[in-house]
Design a protein around this motif. Structure first.
Motif, mmCIF file in Angstrom:
data_model
loop_
_atom_site.group_PDB
_atom_site.id
_atom_site.type_symbol
_atom_site.label_atom_id
_atom_site.label_comp_id
_atom_site.label_asym_id
_atom_site.label_seq_id
_atom_site.Cartn_x
_atom_site.Cartn_y
_atom_site.Cartn_z
ATOM 1 N N GLN A 112 0.824 -1.213 0.000
ATOM 2 C CA GLN A 112 0.000 0.000 0.000
ATOM 3 C C GLN A 112 0.854 1.257 0.000
ATOM 4 O O GLN A 112 0.530 2.237 -0.678
ATOM 5 C CB GLN A 112 -0.923 -0.026 1.216
ATOM 6 N N SER A 115 2.357 1.642 -3.474
ATOM 7 C CA SER A 115 1.324 2.024 -4.435
ATOM 8 C C SER A 115 1.026 3.511 -4.371
ATOM 9 O O SER A 115 0.739 4.144 -5.388
ATOM 10 C CB SER A 115 0.050 1.213 -4.162
ATOM 11 N N ALA A 118 3.313 5.609 -6.601
ATOM 12 C CA ALA A 118 3.356 5.304 -8.033
ATOM 13 C C ALA A 118 3.425 6.565 -8.884
ATOM 14 O O ALA A 118 4.168 6.620 -9.873
ATOM 15 C CB ALA A 118 2.140 4.456 -8.413
ATOM 16 N N VAL A 294 -2.391 -3.920 -7.588
ATOM 17 C CA VAL A 294 -1.449 -3.236 -6.689
ATOM 18 C C VAL A 294 -0.055 -3.820 -6.863
ATOM 19 O O VAL A 294 0.935 -3.083 -6.978
ATOM 20 C CB VAL A 294 -1.930 -3.364 -5.229
ATOM 21 N N ARG A 297 1.406 -2.770 -10.339
ATOM 22 C CA ARG A 297 1.799 -1.357 -10.343
ATOM 23 C C ARG A 297 3.061 -1.144 -9.502
ATOM 24 O O ARG A 297 3.934 -0.342 -9.869
ATOM 25 C CB ARG A 297 0.658 -0.485 -9.813
ATOM 26 N N ASN A 298 3.187 -1.865 -8.403
ATOM 27 C CA ASN A 298 4.385 -1.728 -7.578
ATOM 28 C C ASN A 298 5.618 -2.257 -8.296
ATOM 29 O O ASN A 298 6.725 -1.724 -8.116
ATOM 30 C CB ASN A 298 4.192 -2.453 -6.249
#
Length: 351
Positions: A112, A115, A118, A294, A297-298
């Motif tokens: 989290q 993320s 990002a 998530v 994207r990480n």
């Protein structure tokens, strides 16, 4: 028989009353015990970059009130190990002496935090960076005014319970379709930066939302940059996104196709770098779409962060002539796109 049952119940009640011995696990830092090459092989980053990531994830640290709280560096290493291997959480926990529930919790917390970062590392180029990108792509294959290349890749996920048919990819398994826009071409140093262009959604959702998401972004960003985006024939040819000729006629169109393939191979190479660095993208993500997005994207965030810190991973080059990606489907070319393609072919590829 009743007496035997009572004896079993009595034994179980006795066992419940016996306290479990408290186990203090080893909380030593693997970064202090392993060589740099061993650290990179296990976590896909070098120690200085890992410590930099730890500093970014300070928000994940919290006061548990315990005497032996888990150090933040072990939390980050657990998540990096998960992304690097795609292994089960129990296996990841064994490498840093954490239980499976603890690994699940710390991966969620660190994920989290990353993320939320990002937007800092996944963004379109601007200013002088646009001019540099055009020069890089022009030097690669002589294609004029290219500001990026675009393509997609599929990441296997756990079959969702809601609308599972919408997530079935071309191979008949649930996948996430990842659309990425590559805004650098320095592949000699594997310096290929990812910029997430479209929301990470299902293949059918991508098709339904192309006109409203992908092309609107292209018209807004690429138009302001006064350049072109290159794609394969699975995309529609528009004013700002050029695709190859399906049936090239003449030497000019053949040279155009060759230059486009040599330039567009950057995105194929970048997907190879991503999946080689983060094996979790190559294997099945055993989670539902929201959590899978998530993690994906990480991976892109960490990939770009590694580029900024010159912490990169090598990959075997791809021959663009062996991977032209002509899908052979009609996706609705419009007149503006065909006119732009003809103009570029006539101006730069006719001799």
């Amino acid at each position: 028989m009743a007496a035997g049952h009572r004896a079993i119940v009595r034994d179980r009640m006795y066992l419940r009353q016996v306290p479990r011995p408290r186990v203090f696990r080893d909380r030593s830092n693997p970064l202090e015990d392993l060589r740099e090459e061993e650290i990179f092989a296990r976590y896909r980053f070098r120690p200085d970059t890992i410590y930099f990531i730890v500093d970014l994830c300070q928000a994940a640290a919290r006061d548990t009130g315990r005497c032996f709280a888990i150090p933040l560096v072990l939390c980050v290493l657990s998540y990096l190990r998960f992304l690097a291997t795609g292994a089960f959480q129990l296996t990841v926990g064994d490498t840093v002496n954490l239980s499976q529930p603890t690994v699940s919790r710390v991966c969620r917390q660190v994920g989290q935090v990353l993320s939320a970062l990002a937007d800092r590392y996944i963004c379109f180029p601007s200013g002088d960076r646009v001019r540099q990108v055009k020069q890089q792509f022009g030097a690669m294959a002589g294609f004029p005014n290219v500001v990026g290349v675009i393509d997609c890749t599929h990441v296997s996920i756990k079959k969702p319970s809601a609308n599972p048919e919408d997530y079935i990819g071309r191979k008949g398994i649930p996948t996430i379709n990842v659309q990425d826009y590559i805004s650098s071409s320095d592949v000699a140093r594997e310096d290929t930066r990812c910029t997430n262009l479209a929301p990470m959604c299902t293949p059918k959702e991508v098709l339904r939302r192309y006109d409203h998401v992908v092309y609107d972004l292209i018209n807004g960003y690429i138009g302001d940059m006064q350049g072109f985006l290159l794609a394969d024939s699975g995309y529609a040819c528009t004013r700002y996104m050029l695709t190859p000729y399906m049936n090239p006629v003449g030497e000019a169109q053949a040279r155009y196709n060759g230059a486009l393939c040599r330039t567009r191979v950057t995105v194929e190479q970048t997907f190879g770098i991503l999946k080689q660095r983060f094996q979790v993208l190559r294997r099945k993500l055993n989670c539902y779409p929201e959590r899978a997005c998530v993690h994906i994207r990480n991976c892109i965030t960490l990939h770009n962060l590694g580029i900024d810190r010159r912490d990169i991973v090598a990959v075997d080059p791809i021959d663009p002539n062996d991977n032209p990606h002509y899908h052979g489907v009609d996706v609705g070319d419009n007149m503006d796109g065909r006119a732009a393609r003809e103009y570029v072919t006539r101006m730069y590829f006719e001799r």
